[in-house]
Design an enzyme around this catalytic site. Structure first.
Site, PDB file in Angstrom:
ATOM      1  N   GLU A 224       5.494  -5.191   7.949  1.00 57.02           N
ATOM      2  CA  GLU A 224       4.737  -4.133   8.624  1.00 57.02           C
ATOM      3  C   GLU A 224       5.188  -3.830  10.043  1.00 57.02           C
ATOM      4  OE1 GLU A 224       2.396  -5.530   5.199  1.00 57.02           O
ATOM      5  OE2 GLU A 224       3.437  -6.565   6.829  1.00 57.02           O
TER       6      GLU A 224
ATOM      7  N   ASP B 174      -1.422  -7.231   7.374  1.00 56.69           N
ATOM      8  CA  ASP B 174      -2.857  -7.121   7.149  1.00 56.69           C
ATOM      9  C   ASP B 174      -3.234  -7.805   5.832  1.00 56.69           C
ATOM     10  OD1 ASP B 174      -1.630  -5.169   5.555  1.00 56.69           O
ATOM     11  OD2 ASP B 174      -3.202  -3.672   5.896  1.00 56.69           O
TER      12      ASP B 174
ATOM     13  N   GLY C  81       0.824  -1.197   0.000  1.00 57.57           N
ATOM     14  CA  GLY C  81       0.000   0.000   0.000  1.00 57.57           C
ATOM     15  C   GLY C  81       0.862   1.252   0.000  1.00 57.57           C
TER      16      GLY C  81
ATOM     17  N   GLY D 208       0.164  -5.140   0.386  1.00 64.58           N
ATOM     18  CA  GLY D 208      -1.010  -5.093  -0.467  1.00 64.58           C
ATOM     19  C   GLY D 208      -0.869  -5.862  -1.756  1.00 64.58           C
TER      20      GLY D 208
END
Length: 336
Positions: A140, A148, A68, A117
């Site tokens: 992350e 995530d 992301g 992502g």
């Protein structure tokens, strides 16, 4: 269907719907327009009877997708645009679930970096093809976030405790090792990828078996037993204690890696994955959305992105500064 906008190109070719990530200056980092463009292309392909499968690849030589666009998210937070941050995560996670539920084969051709992502738009599909140049990672904890995009579903389901090891250390899985770990399903040399893409368009998913190569030994094999012993522990402090008991160079290097990460992120990531082992994907994504709302307001996220992406001094000042100083009750309230 023939479209090119918002960081992707989408078109129909033979039996396949094609989605090409095409934001090379940002290594295809996902922003909201890209997420929405991929979702729109999916909807078109879902309802097109001439499309038998979807093939996703990248126009960027160095990356499939670098995750992301966390720099943009930080900018939104600093400017007080918190709703924009929540919207991005909500729509990104909805896209990840849509990939998992897509009624036709979803084939990702991964060469170069596939991070965060990027894993979300590949790992939930029916087939993920990795070249020797592919590199999968969930880094992350180094920016005060957490793994995530449904990682709390797929990481606990990797062999042994490998998923916990990858989640907390951000270790990279390259090439065929990504297949061994579970990020990818097939290994195909880079030079053979254009031929595979042509065959998929012509013949459909049957082409995968003809192009896949045998896997070399797992690069983590020498450490598999130690990973399982240490990262199967029920808490981050216990993981650190077990690593100390190993008394090996690998264990000391791994401990140093963990100590460099956001202590809070280590704690809530570990709690999230343990809970995710008992949830389905939809429930994992709901829990991740709630956690994303909370932790993007935590000081470690702004500080981590500053240190690793904005200023690049790689010297984050975490708050609190150590795992031992993190309040377990606070973590349980966030990620239990």
């Amino acid at each position: 269907m023939d479209d090119s906008r918002d960081g992707i190109a989408a078109w129909r070719e033979g039996r396949a719907g094609r989605i090409r990530l095409d934001r090379p200056a940002a290594l295809n980092a996902l922003d909201l327009p890209m997420v929405r463009a991929i979702a729109a292309a999916m909807e078109g392909f879902r309802d097109d009877p001439a499309v038998h499968l979807v093939v996703v690849d990248s126009a960027a030589p160095r990356a499939f997708c670098a995750g992301g666009d966390i720099r943009a998210l930080r900018d939104d937070l600093v400017a007080g645009r918190t709703e924009a941050v929540d919207t991005f995560f909500r729509e990104e996670y909805a896209l990840d679930l849509a990939v998992a539920q897509f009624p036709k084969p979803w084939v990702a051709l991964v060469d170069g970096a596939c991070i965060g992502g990027g894993i979300g738009v590949s790992v939930h599909g029916s087939a993920r093809v990795a070249t020797e140049g592919a590199m999968f990672a969930m880094p992350e904890t180094a920016i005060g976030l957490f793994p995530d995009i449904g990682a709390s579903f797929f990481l606990p389901r990797m062999p042994g405790a490998i998923g916990f090891y990858l989640a907390l250390t951000g270790a990279r899985m390259k090439g065929a090792d990504a297949v061994r770990a579970g990020f990818a399903t097939h290994y195909v040399p880079r030079e053979a990828m254009p031929g595979l893409a042509e065959a998929l368009v012509r013949d459909g998913v049957a082409a995968l078996a003809a192009h896949a190569r045998a896997l070399p030994p797992f690069g983590l094999a020498p450490h598999r037993a130690a990973i399982d012993r240490c990262f199967s522990a029920g808490s981050v402090p216990e993981i650190l204690a077990r690593l100390a008991a190993e008394d090996t160079d690998w264990a000391r290097e791994t401990t140093a890696t963990l100590r460099a990460m956001s202590p809070s992120s280590l704690m809530w990531s570990h709690a999230l994955l343990r809970a995710g082992a008992g949830r389905d994907l939809a429930a994992c994504l709901r829990a991740e959305l709630a956690l994303a709302h909370a932790v993007t307001r935590h000081p470690d996220f702004l500080e981590g992105v500053r240190a690793m992406v904005v200023d690049k001094d790689r010297a984050p000042r975490w708050s609190p500064a150590t795992v031992e100083a993190v309040d377990p009750a606070a973590i349980a309230a966030l990620a239990g």
